[in-house]
Design an enzyme around this catalytic site. Sequence first.
Site, PDB file in Angstrom:
ATOM      1  N   HIS A 113       0.166   2.419   2.887  1.00 29.12           N
ATOM      2  CA  HIS A 113       1.144   2.262   4.396  1.00 29.12           C
ATOM      3  C   HIS A 113       1.180   2.983   5.873  1.00 29.12           C
ATOM      4  O   HIS A 113       1.422   2.626   6.178  1.00 29.12           O
ATOM      5  CB  HIS A 113       2.247   2.879   3.681  1.00 29.12           C
ATOM      6  CG  HIS A 113       2.157   1.994   2.270  1.00 29.12           C
ATOM      7  ND1 HIS A 113       2.109   1.783   1.379  1.00 29.12           N
ATOM      8  CD2 HIS A 113       4.036   0.996   1.797  1.00 29.12           C
ATOM      9  CE1 HIS A 113       3.113   1.908   0.283  1.00 29.12           C
ATOM     10  NE2 HIS A 113       3.382   0.911   0.907  1.00 29.12           N
ATOM     11  N   HIS A 153       1.753  10.008  -1.781  1.00 26.78           N
ATOM     12  CA  HIS A 153       0.476  10.789  -1.170  1.00 26.78           C
ATOM     13  C   HIS A 153       0.867  12.492  -1.030  1.00 26.78           C
ATOM     14  O   HIS A 153       1.773  12.533  -0.805  1.00 26.78           O
ATOM     15  CB  HIS A 153       0.847   9.808  -0.350  1.00 26.78           C
ATOM     16  CG  HIS A 153      -0.060   8.664   0.003  1.00 26.78           C
ATOM     17  ND1 HIS A 153      -1.133   8.130  -1.121  1.00 26.78           N
ATOM     18  CD2 HIS A 153       0.743   7.731  -0.067  1.00 26.78           C
ATOM     19  CE1 HIS A 153      -1.712   6.724  -0.635  1.00 26.78           C
ATOM     20  NE2 HIS A 153      -0.839   6.000  -0.372  1.00 26.78           N
TER      21      HIS A 153
END
Length: 192
Positions: A113, A153
């Site tokens: 992303h 993450h």
Amino acid sequence: MSLIDYLHDLDLKILHVINTNLAHSWNDILFRVWSSEAPWFALAGFFFLQTAYRRQWGNFRSLLWLGATVGFADAFAAQIIKPWVGRIRPCKLDEFVRVVDGCAGSLSFPSNHSANGAAFAVFWLLWKGPRAGALALGCMFFVGFSRVYLGVHYPSDVLGGFAIGSVIAVISFAIYKAWDHYRATRIAKKSA
């Protein structure tokens, strides 16, 4: 304590602050939206419609190149860097990570992303200038932040994604400008 251990501990501390200390049901909704493709489709759609409305047909080439740049950043991060690094997502390793919206996949570094967002934002900044670029960079930041907030993450995954996407965008934009210059020169020579 080695530098690597120190950086990993710092990564975990920042992750826990963002993931748990900022936890709120409204933030869960907000960062789910930021983590989706919606902000990028909205931004790209707005500029696509603006280009069509102004009849700036040459910009469609740039938009296609931008799309290819983001696609390359995504593939490079997912297919080359992630398997090579092999870092496991925090939501799969740490029982204290609050998983907001599932823990997709197993590999963490870099954040796709973030790489995609940086590729889009940096290309856009170089193409459209600082005002439009600031909006895209703001979107990039919130997307990266959302990945840490959602627990999928580490902060260093996001920073790594930003770095990879930015480098790809700069190289891609340089190639695009060189190709565009070459094309314009050929057209000028033909018409002379």
